[in-house]
Design an enzyme around this catalytic site. Structure first.
Site, PDB file in Angstrom:
ATOM      1  N   CYS A 121       6.126 -17.555   7.561  1.00 41.88           N
ATOM      2  CA  CYS A 121       5.235 -18.586   8.339  1.00 41.88           C
ATOM      3  C   CYS A 121       5.485 -19.960   7.556  1.00 41.88           C
ATOM      4  O   CYS A 121       5.037 -21.048   8.164  1.00 41.88           O
ATOM      5  CB  CYS A 121       3.886 -18.231   7.774  1.00 41.88           C
ATOM      6  SG  CYS A 121       3.170 -16.705   8.206  1.00 41.88           S
ATOM      7  N   HIS A 262      -0.667 -24.028   8.327  1.00 42.76           N
ATOM      8  CA  HIS A 262      -0.424 -22.838   8.822  1.00 42.76           C
ATOM      9  C   HIS A 262      -1.809 -22.237   9.012  1.00 42.76           C
ATOM     10  O   HIS A 262      -2.529 -22.158   8.272  1.00 42.76           O
ATOM     11  CB  HIS A 262       0.512 -22.104   8.018  1.00 42.76           C
ATOM     12  CG  HIS A 262       0.697 -20.621   8.430  1.00 42.76           C
ATOM     13  ND1 HIS A 262       0.920 -20.311   9.632  1.00 42.76           N
ATOM     14  CD2 HIS A 262       0.377 -19.345   7.659  1.00 42.76           C
ATOM     15  CE1 HIS A 262       0.952 -18.941   9.814  1.00 42.76           C
ATOM     16  NE2 HIS A 262       0.640 -18.363   8.571  1.00 42.76           N
ATOM     17  N   ASN A 292      -2.808 -16.003  14.207  1.00 40.28           N
ATOM     18  CA  ASN A 292      -1.896 -16.088  13.161  1.00 40.28           C
ATOM     19  C   ASN A 292      -0.413 -16.079  13.787  1.00 40.28           C
ATOM     20  O   ASN A 292      -0.041 -14.890  14.194  1.00 40.28           O
ATOM     21  CB  ASN A 292      -1.851 -15.477  11.917  1.00 40.28           C
ATOM     22  CG  ASN A 292      -0.732 -15.805  10.857  1.00 40.28           C
ATOM     23  OD1 ASN A 292       0.366 -16.303  11.112  1.00 40.28           O
ATOM     24  ND2 ASN A 292      -1.125 -15.585   9.507  1.00 40.28           N
TER      25      ASN A 292
HETATM   26  N1  ACO Z   1     -11.911  -3.948  11.166  1.00 37.04           N
HETATM   27  C1  ACO Z   1     -12.766  -3.601  10.227  1.00 37.04           C
HETATM   28  N2  ACO Z   1     -12.823  -3.039   8.956  1.00 37.04           N
HETATM   29  C2  ACO Z   1     -11.498  -3.284   8.339  1.00 37.04           C
HETATM   30  C3  ACO Z   1     -10.583  -3.954   9.309  1.00 37.04           C
HETATM   31  C4  ACO Z   1     -10.687  -4.387  10.335  1.00 37.04           C
HETATM   32  N3  ACO Z   1      -9.617  -5.023  11.274  1.00 37.04           N
HETATM   33  N4  ACO Z   1      -9.347  -4.102   8.239  1.00 37.04           N
HETATM   34  C5  ACO Z   1      -9.697  -3.707   7.120  1.00 37.04           C
HETATM   35  N5  ACO Z   1     -10.997  -3.530   7.101  1.00 37.04           N
HETATM   36  C6  ACO Z   1     -11.927  -2.781   5.890  1.00 37.04           C
HETATM   37  C7  ACO Z   1     -11.181  -2.336   4.936  1.00 37.04           C
HETATM   38  O1  ACO Z   1     -10.715  -0.929   5.096  1.00 37.04           O
HETATM   39  C8  ACO Z   1     -12.014  -2.355   3.947  1.00 37.04           C
HETATM   40  O2  ACO Z   1     -13.091  -1.166   3.896  1.00 37.04           O
HETATM   41  P1  ACO Z   1     -13.468  -0.614   2.507  1.00 37.04           P
HETATM   42  O3  ACO Z   1     -14.359  -1.607   1.914  1.00 37.04           O
HETATM   43  O4  ACO Z   1     -14.489   0.614   3.186  1.00 37.04           O
HETATM   44  O5  ACO Z   1     -12.322  -0.043   1.825  1.00 37.04           O
HETATM   45  C9  ACO Z   1     -12.879  -3.648   4.108  1.00 37.04           C
HETATM   46  O6  ACO Z   1     -12.692  -3.778   5.479  1.00 37.04           O
HETATM   47  C10 ACO Z   1     -12.389  -4.765   3.365  1.00 37.04           C
HETATM   48  O7  ACO Z   1     -11.059  -4.667   3.379  1.00 37.04           O
HETATM   49  P2  ACO Z   1     -10.210  -6.002   2.785  1.00 37.04           P
HETATM   50  O8  ACO Z   1      -8.903  -5.777   3.022  1.00 37.04           O
HETATM   51  O9  ACO Z   1     -10.647  -6.479   1.662  1.00 37.04           O
HETATM   52  O10 ACO Z   1     -10.644  -7.330   3.612  1.00 37.04           O
HETATM   53  P3  ACO Z   1     -10.358  -8.686   3.393  1.00 37.04           P
HETATM   54  O11 ACO Z   1     -11.727  -9.259   3.321  1.00 37.04           O
HETATM   55  O12 ACO Z   1      -9.586  -9.062   2.324  1.00 37.04           O
HETATM   56  O13 ACO Z   1      -9.826  -9.389   4.623  1.00 37.04           O
HETATM   57  C11 ACO Z   1      -7.595  -9.922   5.488  1.00 37.04           C
HETATM   58  C12 ACO Z   1      -8.574  -8.686   5.284  1.00 37.04           C
HETATM   59  C13 ACO Z   1      -8.394 -10.478   6.791  1.00 37.04           C
HETATM   60  C14 ACO Z   1      -6.337  -9.090   6.031  1.00 37.04           C
HETATM   61  C15 ACO Z   1      -7.497 -10.873   4.595  1.00 37.04           C
HETATM   62  O14 ACO Z   1      -7.103  -9.995   3.513  1.00 37.04           O
HETATM   63  C16 ACO Z   1      -6.589 -11.854   4.932  1.00 37.04           C
HETATM   64  O15 ACO Z   1      -6.755 -12.807   5.785  1.00 37.04           O
HETATM   65  N6  ACO Z   1      -5.439 -12.046   3.740  1.00 37.04           N
HETATM   66  C17 ACO Z   1      -4.346 -12.949   4.491  1.00 37.04           C
HETATM   67  C18 ACO Z   1      -3.424 -12.564   5.217  1.00 37.04           C
HETATM   68  C19 ACO Z   1      -2.626 -13.621   5.642  1.00 37.04           C
HETATM   69  O16 ACO Z   1      -2.840 -14.852   5.889  1.00 37.04           O
HETATM   70  N7  ACO Z   1      -1.415 -13.048   6.053  1.00 37.04           N
HETATM   71  C20 ACO Z   1      -0.378 -14.232   6.656  1.00 37.04           C
HETATM   72  C21 ACO Z   1       0.584 -14.403   5.773  1.00 37.04           C
HETATM   73  S1  ACO Z   1       1.623 -15.271   6.543  1.00 37.04           S
HETATM   74  C22 ACO Z   1       3.385 -14.591   6.912  1.00 37.04           C
HETATM   75  O17 ACO Z   1       4.419 -15.247   6.636  1.00 37.04           O
HETATM   76  C23 ACO Z   1       3.407 -13.612   7.728  1.00 37.04           C
END
Ligand code: ACO
Length: 335
Positions: A121, A262, A292
């Protein structure tokens, strides 16, 4: 890194972008995986994303070419005026030839150097910073920088923790030499810390999968992400990078006309904005509409703002990104 000295300046000639026609909403995803519109919007700010129609041959090359043609046509330049083409992507269909060479073929640039750049990214800003430096030092006059990622082609749509985030898009910019050395990039920063690579990777072979992930159902060629780790890294890094860029450039946050970052997750962007006290209207957000789009995201934002008449001569614009690798970059411009 020292601020620009006397010599050449640089300026943006034109911008371009492209998003595929096909839209996938959160409701569409909820039909194929255990998720909901409410969860996705609350955790990421995303409502929908655009994805390539692979049955029509759409993908990274078509995204990149469409954005490149858009900026090139608006530039009023001839193919022979382009000295350098850089395409930032992490979703190449073929590694040889580069996507940049396919752009060269389409535009008819017969001599311009052309290559792809992989910094996930952060790739568009890595490309912009390298091109700006080469123009500023007098080596090249005009460069076309494209960021394009067909993230849908590396998504495992059975993995809800990753696939809800990403969409496909591309953005581009033509940058050229300017006689005013005070114009163009005021400060740039690029960095990487390979220790964090396991938080975001696309394994091609079984051996690429880190020990701790071996028991998980991982599909080769698909993006694997530890969302929580990436989130923590991003929140910290965004703030550090912005603070260092403003401090080293001698500008304050209040001097900024716009911040284009980004589009990773609305919560990450908002966290940086609130901690640094940046006015809401100065931080552009389109993640709700496009998700994203990795290397496509910053160029797309720039082009949307440019088309809306929100980039004006003399504005101070800060670009900032982080991505897989882990990598990060900023670029502060007097446009
Ligand atoms: N729908 C419903 N529930 C979900 C989903 C979904 N799509 N995905 C995960 N959950 C659940 C999990 O299983 C977990 O359940 P549990 O508590 O029973 O175990 C709960 O939701 C919380 O999961 P987390 O992973 O802690 O959720 P978080 O608040 O961290 O959100 C997310 C996840 C949105 C992916 C976040 O961590 C994030 O945005 N991280 C950054 C990612 C990013 O920016 N990536 C791009 C990098 S750039 C590049 O170079 C490609």
């Amino acid at each position: 890194m020292t601020p620009p000295a006397a010599g050449f300046g640089t300026r943006i000639v034109s911008t371009g972008s492209f998003v595929p026609e096909k839209v996938v909403t959160n409701f569409d995803l909820a039909e194929i995986m255990d998720t909901s519109d409410e969860w996705i919007q609350k955790r990421t700010g995303i409502r929908q994303r655009h994805i390539s129609d692979q049955s029509k041959g759409e993908g990274t090359v078509s995204l990149a070419i469409n954005a490149a043609v858009d900026a090139f046509e608006k530039s009023g330049l001839a193919p022979e005026d382009i000295d350098l083409i850089i395409c930032a992507t992490c979703t190449q269909e073929m590694t040889c030839p580069s996507v940049a060479c396919r752009i060269s073929e389409r535009l008819g640039t017969k001599k311009a150097a052309a290559f792809d750049l992989a910094a996930a990214c952060s790739g568009f800003l890595y490309g912009l910073n390298f091109a700006e430096t080469l123009i500023r030092c007098g080596r090249y006059r005009t460069a076309l920088i494209v960021g394009a990622d067909a993230m849908s082609t590396v998504m495992d749509y059975t993995d809800r923790s990753v696939s809800i985030l990403f969409g496909d898009a591309s953005g581009s910019v033509v940058v050229t030499r300017d006689d005013d050395p005070a114009r163009g990039c005021q400060y740039q920063l690029m960095g990487a810390d390979g220790v964090g690579w396991e938080a975001l990777y696309m394994p091609r072979r079984e051996v690429d999968i880190p020990e701790h992930d071996r028991d998980n159902p991982i599909k080769l060629g698909m993006l694997r992400m530890n969302g929580r780790e990436v989130f923590k890294f991003a929140v910290k890094k965004f703030q550090e990078v912005i603070e260092e860029t403003m401090e080293q450039s001698g500008h304050s946050i209040d001097d900024l006309s716009l911040m284009i970052c980004h589009q990773s997750n609305l919560r990450i962007i908002e966290s940086a904005r609130e901690k640094l006290g940046i006015e809401e209207g100065k931080v552009y957000v389109n993640i709700d509409r496009v998700g994203n789009s990795s290397a496509g995201s910053i160029g797309l934002c720039l082009d949307e703002l440019n088309r809306a008449g929100r980039i004006n001569e003399g504005d101070l614009v800060l670009f900032v990104a982080f991505g897989g690798g882990m990598t990060w970059a900023s670029s502060l411009w007097r446009v």
